[in-house]
Scaffold this active site. Sequence first.
Site, mmCIF file in Angstrom:
data_model
loop_
_atom_site.group_PDB
_atom_site.id
_atom_site.type_symbol
_atom_site.label_atom_id
_atom_site.label_comp_id
_atom_site.label_asym_id
_atom_site.label_seq_id
_atom_site.Cartn_x
_atom_site.Cartn_y
_atom_site.Cartn_z
ATOM 1 N N HIS A 140 4.063 -7.083 15.095
ATOM 2 C CA HIS A 140 5.131 -6.762 14.137
ATOM 3 C C HIS A 140 6.464 -7.355 14.576
ATOM 4 O O HIS A 140 7.240 -7.823 13.743
ATOM 5 C CB HIS A 140 5.259 -5.240 13.968
ATOM 6 C CG HIS A 140 4.034 -4.600 13.377
ATOM 7 N ND1 HIS A 140 3.377 -5.129 12.290
ATOM 8 C CD2 HIS A 140 3.344 -3.486 13.724
ATOM 9 C CE1 HIS A 140 2.333 -4.367 12.000
ATOM 10 N NE2 HIS A 140 2.280 -3.360 12.852
ATOM 11 N N SER A 193 4.193 -0.448 2.873
ATOM 12 C CA SER A 193 3.689 0.044 1.592
ATOM 13 C C SER A 193 3.659 1.572 1.572
ATOM 14 O O SER A 193 3.725 2.217 2.627
ATOM 15 C CB SER A 193 2.282 -0.495 1.329
ATOM 16 O OG SER A 193 1.333 0.194 2.121
ATOM 17 N N ARG A 220 -6.491 -9.442 -1.925
ATOM 18 C CA ARG A 220 -6.168 -8.287 -2.763
ATOM 19 C C ARG A 220 -4.662 -8.106 -2.848
ATOM 20 O O ARG A 220 -3.908 -8.678 -2.073
ATOM 21 C CB ARG A 220 -6.841 -7.019 -2.216
ATOM 22 C CG ARG A 220 -6.552 -6.739 -0.760
ATOM 23 C CD ARG A 220 -7.189 -5.429 -0.284
ATOM 24 N NE ARG A 220 -7.047 -5.278 1.149
ATOM 25 C CZ ARG A 220 -7.983 -5.561 2.059
ATOM 26 N NH1 ARG A 220 -9.165 -5.977 1.668
ATOM 27 N NH2 ARG A 220 -7.757 -5.408 3.349
ATOM 28 N N GLU A 229 1.201 3.158 1.186
ATOM 29 C CA GLU A 229 -0.049 3.528 1.851
ATOM 30 C C GLU A 229 0.043 3.396 3.376
ATOM 31 O O GLU A 229 -0.795 3.940 4.107
ATOM 32 C CB GLU A 229 -1.204 2.648 1.349
ATOM 33 C CG GLU A 229 -1.678 2.971 -0.057
ATOM 34 C CD GLU A 229 -0.672 2.575 -1.141
ATOM 35 O OE1 GLU A 229 0.016 1.541 -0.979
ATOM 36 O OE2 GLU A 229 -0.550 3.315 -2.137
ATOM 37 N N ARG A 251 -3.796 -8.355 13.712
ATOM 38 C CA ARG A 251 -4.855 -9.255 14.180
ATOM 39 C C ARG A 251 -4.292 -10.369 15.061
ATOM 40 O O ARG A 251 -4.918 -10.800 16.026
ATOM 41 C CB ARG A 251 -5.618 -9.846 12.978
ATOM 42 C CG ARG A 251 -6.686 -8.907 12.449
ATOM 43 C CD ARG A 251 -7.126 -9.297 11.063
ATOM 44 N NE ARG A 251 -6.145 -8.877 10.070
ATOM 45 C CZ ARG A 251 -6.176 -9.250 8.799
ATOM 46 N NH1 ARG A 251 -7.117 -10.069 8.368
ATOM 47 N NH2 ARG A 251 -5.270 -8.801 7.970
ATOM 48 N N TRP A 286 1.861 4.745 5.477
ATOM 49 C CA TRP A 286 2.102 6.008 6.194
ATOM 50 C C TRP A 286 0.822 6.542 6.823
ATOM 51 O O TRP A 286 0.858 7.380 7.715
ATOM 52 C CB TRP A 286 2.667 7.078 5.254
ATOM 53 C CG TRP A 286 3.994 6.733 4.670
ATOM 54 C CD1 TRP A 286 4.235 6.362 3.372
ATOM 55 C CD2 TRP A 286 5.277 6.729 5.325
ATOM 56 N NE1 TRP A 286 5.582 6.114 3.190
ATOM 57 C CE2 TRP A 286 6.243 6.344 4.368
ATOM 58 C CE3 TRP A 286 5.705 7.012 6.636
ATOM 59 C CZ2 TRP A 286 7.590 6.224 4.679
ATOM 60 C CZ3 TRP A 286 7.058 6.891 6.942
ATOM 61 C CH2 TRP A 286 7.980 6.510 5.968
ATOM 62 N N GLU A 333 1.032 -17.092 -10.074
ATOM 63 C CA GLU A 333 -0.074 -17.811 -9.447
ATOM 64 C C GLU A 333 -0.277 -17.215 -8.055
ATOM 65 O O GLU A 333 0.695 -16.840 -7.401
ATOM 66 C CB GLU A 333 0.265 -19.307 -9.312
ATOM 67 C CG GLU A 333 0.514 -19.998 -10.641
ATOM 68 C CD GLU A 333 -0.722 -20.035 -11.544
ATOM 69 O OE1 GLU A 333 -1.848 -20.026 -10.993
ATOM 70 O OE2 GLU A 333 -0.561 -20.072 -12.767
ATOM 71 N N LEU A 351 20.448 -17.105 -1.145
ATOM 72 C CA LEU A 351 19.130 -16.520 -1.400
ATOM 73 C C LEU A 351 19.221 -15.036 -1.781
ATOM 74 O O LEU A 351 19.957 -14.266 -1.160
ATOM 75 C CB LEU A 351 18.264 -16.649 -0.134
ATOM 76 C CG LEU A 351 16.829 -16.090 -0.257
ATOM 77 C CD1 LEU A 351 15.969 -16.998 -1.138
ATOM 78 C CD2 LEU A 351 16.181 -15.940 1.119
ATOM 79 N N ASP A 358 0.785 -10.379 5.861
ATOM 80 C CA ASP A 358 -0.318 -9.616 6.448
ATOM 81 C C ASP A 358 -0.864 -10.334 7.682
ATOM 82 O O ASP A 358 -0.793 -11.556 7.778
ATOM 83 C CB ASP A 358 -1.421 -9.433 5.394
ATOM 84 C CG ASP A 358 -2.357 -8.277 5.735
ATOM 85 O OD1 ASP A 358 -2.066 -7.521 6.687
ATOM 86 O OD2 ASP A 358 -3.384 -8.127 5.041
ATOM 87 N N GLY A 359 -1.415 -9.547 8.600
ATOM 88 C CA GLY A 359 -2.108 -10.122 9.763
ATOM 89 C C GLY A 359 -1.376 -9.987 11.088
ATOM 90 O O GLY A 359 -1.822 -10.559 12.093
HETATM 91 C C1 IPE Z 1 -0.145 -4.714 2.693
HETATM 92 O O1 IPE Z 1 -0.842 -4.938 3.870
HETATM 93 C C2 IPE Z 1 1.170 -4.080 2.979
HETATM 94 C C3 IPE Z 1 2.131 -4.897 3.710
HETATM 95 C C4 IPE Z 1 1.989 -6.152 4.059
HETATM 96 C C5 IPE Z 1 3.360 -4.228 4.039
HETATM 97 P P1 IPE Z 1 -1.925 -3.904 4.426
HETATM 98 O O2 IPE Z 1 -2.442 -4.508 5.675
HETATM 99 O O3 IPE Z 1 -1.331 -2.563 4.518
HETATM 100 O O4 IPE Z 1 -3.002 -3.908 3.265
HETATM 101 P P2 IPE Z 1 -4.526 -3.454 3.283
HETATM 102 O O5 IPE Z 1 -4.569 -2.090 3.877
HETATM 103 O O6 IPE Z 1 -5.262 -4.435 4.132
HETATM 104 O O7 IPE Z 1 -4.943 -3.515 1.859
HETATM 105 C C1 IPE Z 2 1.138 -6.618 8.062
HETATM 106 O O1 IPE Z 2 0.336 -6.736 9.175
HETATM 107 C C2 IPE Z 2 2.370 -5.789 8.335
HETATM 108 C C3 IPE Z 2 2.341 -4.437 7.740
HETATM 109 C C4 IPE Z 2 1.434 -3.958 6.957
HETATM 110 C C5 IPE Z 2 3.452 -3.573 8.099
HETATM 111 P P1 IPE Z 2 -0.795 -5.674 9.493
HETATM 112 O O2 IPE Z 2 -0.231 -4.634 10.389
HETATM 113 O O3 IPE Z 2 -1.408 -5.161 8.250
HETATM 114 O O4 IPE Z 2 -1.814 -6.564 10.315
HETATM 115 P P2 IPE Z 2 -3.393 -6.516 10.196
HETATM 116 O O5 IPE Z 2 -3.748 -6.663 8.759
HETATM 117 O O6 IPE Z 2 -3.844 -5.201 10.748
HETATM 118 O O7 IPE Z 2 -3.849 -7.675 11.046
HETATM 119 MG MG MG Z 3 -2.965 -5.710 7.124
#
Ligand code: IPE
Ligand code: IPE
Ligand code: MG
Length: 240
Positions: free
Chosen positions: A34, A62, A194, A64, A21, A66, A207, A128, A17-18
Amino acid sequence: MNEGDYVVPQHVAIIMDGNGRWAKKRKMPRTYGHVQGSKTVEKICEDAYKMGIRYLTVYAFSTENWKRPKDEVHTLMDLLRDYMKDCVKTSKKNNMRVRIIGDISKLDQDLQESIRTLEEASKENTGLNFQVALNYGGRDEILRAAKKLASECMRGEMTAGTLAQLDEPDFENYLDTRGIPAPELLIRTSGELRLSNYMLWQLAYAEFYFTDVLWPDFNKKELQKAIDYYNKRDRRFGGI
Ligand code: IPE
Ligand code: IPE
Ligand code: MG
């Protein structure tokens, strides 16, 4: 963990994630994040294996996701498309077996085709075990598993007696992760605390390690920190 023995988890699951940002901090479009994030994945696969990790499962998209703007979904799908193609070569080079978890039937036909080609091409590899969660949701996975089981019953392929005897390991054969051990360690980057619908069944006793590092900045050193943290945990599994 017992004092003295340092253990590398067999299976590590990551919520990458991130990316958005990370890009925003650089005044770049989210999609740039990305692109960088996908480069991090490649490096982490190699590092993880060298560190002794045998299964690595990453959350790429995920059920979600979409909901995101069309453009972003499009770019993510294009990146995944490229990844599946390039990965035929890298999986061979690194002796890596790649599997996709999630409902791929909702993806474009050509992407489904690339996934099948990659899974087939890498299935004999003994390095792997790399799982990519794509159009994946933990609830969706469990629901699809329950439906598969129900349809076997309806077709008369399973007797009432067998159904009554069905236990947790049996049920796991209906999940996308069939044959893959449960992760001992979950890592989530970018400071969110989360699960976002990730591997709900499989993470029951994992963990959890959370870090503020944004996914494109994640590296071997950060992975090592997560494993060090894992080694400080006392895993009781309901005992004392
Ligand atoms: C979770 O990240 C899904 C992936 C890393 C693919 P999100 O950025 O979509 O999760 P939320 O929306 O912050 O919970
Ligand atoms: C995680 O990064 C990658 C995917 C969910 C595909 P995000 O796109 O959720 O990045 P943030 O959370 O908005 O920074
Ligand atoms: Mg995110």
